[in-house]
Structures are given as structure tokens and as C-alpha cells.
Motif scaffolding. Structure first.
Motif, PDB file in Angstrom:
ATOM      1  N   THR A  13       0.989  -1.178   0.010  1.00  0.00           N
ATOM      2  CA  THR A  13      -0.090   0.110   0.017  1.00  0.00           C
ATOM      3  C   THR A  13       0.869   1.480   0.163  1.00  0.00           C
ATOM      4  N   GLN A  14       2.159   1.242  -0.018  1.00  0.00           N
ATOM      5  CA  GLN A  14       3.073   2.223   0.355  1.00  0.00           C
ATOM      6  C   GLN A  14       3.635   2.820  -0.824  1.00  0.00           C
ATOM      7  N   LYS A  15       3.946   4.128  -0.956  1.00  0.00           N
ATOM      8  CA  LYS A  15       4.659   4.595  -1.935  1.00  0.00           C
ATOM      9  C   LYS A  15       5.972   5.030  -1.371  1.00  0.00           C
ATOM     10  N   ILE A  16       7.122   4.686  -1.660  1.00  0.00           N
ATOM     11  CA  ILE A  16       8.620   5.006  -1.279  1.00  0.00           C
ATOM     12  C   ILE A  16       9.296   5.608  -2.236  1.00  0.00           C
ATOM     13  N   VAL A  17       9.835   6.854  -1.817  1.00  0.00           N
ATOM     14  CA  VAL A  17      10.727   7.794  -2.781  1.00  0.00           C
ATOM     15  C   VAL A  17      12.056   7.485  -2.068  1.00  0.00           C
ATOM     16  N   VAL A  18      12.743   7.193  -3.106  1.00  0.00           N
ATOM     17  CA  VAL A  18      14.537   6.546  -2.710  1.00  0.00           C
ATOM     18  C   VAL A  18      15.390   7.789  -3.518  1.00  0.00           C
TER      19      VAL A  18
ATOM     20  N   ARG B 202      10.095  -3.136  -4.041  1.00  0.00           N
ATOM     21  CA  ARG B 202       9.168  -3.753  -5.104  1.00  0.00           C
ATOM     22  C   ARG B 202       8.941  -5.339  -5.101  1.00  0.00           C
ATOM     23  N   PHE B 203       9.675  -6.101  -4.520  1.00  0.00           N
ATOM     24  CA  PHE B 203       9.401  -7.604  -4.179  1.00  0.00           C
ATOM     25  C   PHE B 203       7.935  -7.438  -3.456  1.00  0.00           C
ATOM     26  N   PHE B 204       7.896  -6.607  -2.276  1.00  0.00           N
ATOM     27  CA  PHE B 204       6.711  -6.768  -1.643  1.00  0.00           C
ATOM     28  C   PHE B 204       5.437  -5.855  -2.207  1.00  0.00           C
TER      29      PHE B 204
ATOM     30  N   GLN C 180       5.102   0.869  -4.546  1.00  0.00           N
ATOM     31  CA  GLN C 180       5.471   1.414  -5.305  1.00  0.00           C
ATOM     32  C   GLN C 180       6.646   2.377  -5.320  1.00  0.00           C
ATOM     33  N   VAL C 181       7.761   2.237  -6.015  1.00  0.00           N
ATOM     34  CA  VAL C 181       8.940   2.702  -5.731  1.00  0.00           C
ATOM     35  C   VAL C 181       9.778   3.643  -6.724  1.00  0.00           C
TER      36      VAL C 181
END
Length: 309
Positions: free
Chosen positions: A133-138, A153-155, A158-159
Motif C-alpha cells: 500500500t506504500q509509496k516509497i521515494v528513494v 518492489r518485491f513486496f 510503488q518505488v
């Protein structure tokens, strides 16, 4: 061909035992405070986590950092252009991914909530959130940032990646350049900094950037000086951030009177997200030495001096 190697820093004695009889080279293993001007003149290779206080290039042809970061070698120093600079690349991406994963799961699985309920002897149901459910900004799309993205991404998360160039890279869903990132932050759940410290990333995270977030969480596993600490506190006050996990700080160890200690929304760890093991340090050093001797340039772990990484 490298012939005379000076090894110093916190692993010098362990590396001495691990390298015994493995190299047909002249080697000196010294603590930082024992490295003299004559040692630097003797060496044609310098191996350490950071330069010594009296560091000079002298006859050195190759400098190898035992860590991933090289800002201590490059900052406030005119680099000698014919000197190769390399850095340690090993399992840092894996370790940093696991570090980030541990704190994200801690939050999404409501560990703190359920612990407090236990202390009150209360049973109450709350539904955890899934990573998907998470959007992760790296921030940072190099080897470490890519490994972080691959894990999340495996889980199913959205990255989004953020870099200076905005060049698209796998395994990110999308990569944007830093100067266009503001529009991508409003719905971010997590922001993870993996950037090296350069002139362009120094104090990158200020109020101007944090103000685009909405109750997001911030993890810093890059460099402490990338974050303006006053801006971080302001972002927490303004609810742009609801949690900050800091493994790196501008000044380490953190001063006793720092306001960061007092904030319950801030978690501080002592720069342990990716510790170089002696075995990894030796293996990367030996591989790099072999490539330097065989003139296999550019090295896979060679630093581009102008970029700083």
C-alpha cells in the motif's frame, strides 16, 4: 603496478591478520595516529575509511576507501588527478535494505501500538498495513538505492527513484530528477535518502523540500550533512513528517544538547545500517587491487572525482 600499501583506520590490525601471506607486496599496518609523513612518502597505495590528519598524496597512486562514502577524502581537498580513488562495494545495499525494512515494518505492523496496549493489559484490534500500500521515494539510484528499490518492489510497493539526472533505471517504477521531485512527494509514505555527500547534496533536505510532504516518514541512511536538522524539526512540527529514522547525523556522535534527542518522533541509531565487515573489506580490497594492477579501468567501484561518487 602497486607495490607498497599503507593500511590504516579502525580495521588495520584485523586486516593485517586476514591478509597475512596473501599478497606479494610490501605492506604497513598502522593506526591513524601512528601514520607519519615518511609512511605517506613510502606508500603508493593508501587504504582506510578516511584520510589521516596529516594525509598528503606524496607518491600515492591509488586510494581505496574501506567504506562506501568518500566525502571525507574529497571534501576540502584538491584531488590529484592521476590518483585513482575507489570505494568498498559489498553487501551494503542488502544491509541498508534490511535496516529500512525493519523500521517500515515496525511502523506498518503497529509494533509500538501493541506494545503500549500490552503494558496497559488491553486487547484491542487494529489492522496493520501491507507494504504494497506504500509509496516509497528513494533519493539516490546507485547500487544501494537500486537494492533498496528491488527489495520493496518485491513486496509490491510503488518505488520512485530520485537522482540528479533523472535517468530511468530498474527496478524503480519511475525515476525523476531532483529539480522536479516536488510534485511527486505529496502522496509519498516514505522518503529514504541513500545519496552520497557532494556539493550538490549538502543540505539538500531543507524546509523547501520537506514542505511538499504530508505526514510522511523519513529514513536517512545516506549522509547526515544532506539534511538541515532545523528544517527536519520544523517538518515534524508542521506534520510534513510524522517520523524520522536517522542512522547518519551531521555531527557524530550527536551532541548531548542536540534537540534531536528530545523528539519522540525521531529514532537515532549509531551509523550501523551498513557496517563494513573485515572479511568484506579484505575481499573488496583484493579484487580492486587485482584490477588496478591489471589496469582494468574504469574500475567497477572507481569514484568519478567530479561527481563525488
Amino acid at each position: 603496478m602497486i607495490e607498497k600499501i599503507l593500511v590504516t583506520g579502525r580495521l588495520f590490525d584485523v586486516m593485517q591478520s586476514l591478509l597475512a601471506s596473501k599478497l606479494d607486496k610490501e605492506l604497513r599496518f598502522l593506526s591513524e595516529d601512528r601514520v607519519s609523513e615518511s609512511d605517506l612518502k613510502w606508500a603508493d597505495a593508501f587504504v582506510s575509511f578516511r584520510p589521516t590528519a596529516n594525509f598528503q598524496f606524496e607518491n600515492i597512486k591509488w586510494v581505496h576507501s574501506l567504506g562506501a562514502g568518500v566525502d571525507s577524502f574529497l571534501n576540502n581537498r584538491a584531488w590529484k588527478r592521476d590518483v585513482i580513488l575507489s570505494r568498498t562495494i559489498c553487501s551494503f545495499g542488502q544491509k541498508i535494505s534490511e535496516y529500512c525494512l525493519s523500521y517500515i515494518l515496525r511502523d506498518l505492523q503497529l509494533h509500538e501500538v501493541f506494545q503500549k496496549l500490552k503494558e496497559s493489559k488491553v486487547i484491542k484490534t487494529f489492522e496493520p498495513l501491507a507494504i504494497s500500500t506504500q509509496k516509497i521515494v528513494v533519493f539516490g539510484t546507485g547500487s544501494i538505492g537500486q537494492e533498496v528499490a528491488r527489495h520493496f518492489r518485491f513486496f509490491g510497493a510503488q518505488v520512485m527513484g530520485v537522482s540528479l539526472s533523472g535517468l530511468q533505471k530498474d527496478p524503480f517504477n519511475q525515476v525523476v530528477p531532483i529539480h522536479k521531485v516536488s510534485g511527486s512527494l505529496q502522496d509519498a509514505n516514505w522518503v529514504i535518502n541513500t545519496l552520497p555527500l557532494t556539493l550538490k547534496t549538502n543540505k539538500l533536505f531543507t524546509c523547501d523540500l520537506f514542505k511538499h510532504l504530508n505526514k510522511a516518514c523519513f529514513i536517512n541512511v545516506g549522509r547526515g550533512a544532506s539534511v538541515d536538522e532545523y528544517s527536519l524539526l520544523t517538518a515534524l512540527d508542521n506534520k510534513n513528517l510524522r517520523l524520522a529514522v536517522l542512522d547518519v547525523l551531521e555531527n557524530e556522535p550527536l551532541a548531548h544538547d542536540s534537540p534531536l534527542w528530545e523528539r519522540p518522533e525521531i529514532i537515532i541509531t549509531p551509523h550501523i545500517s551498513a557496517i563494513t565487515s573485515p572479511e568484506e573489506a579484505v575481499n573488496c580490497f583484493l579484487d580492486t587491487l587485482k584490477n588496478v594492477d591489471q589496469e582494468r579501468f574504469p574500475l567497477i567501484n572507481q569514484v568519478e572525482i567530479d561527481k563525488g561518487y
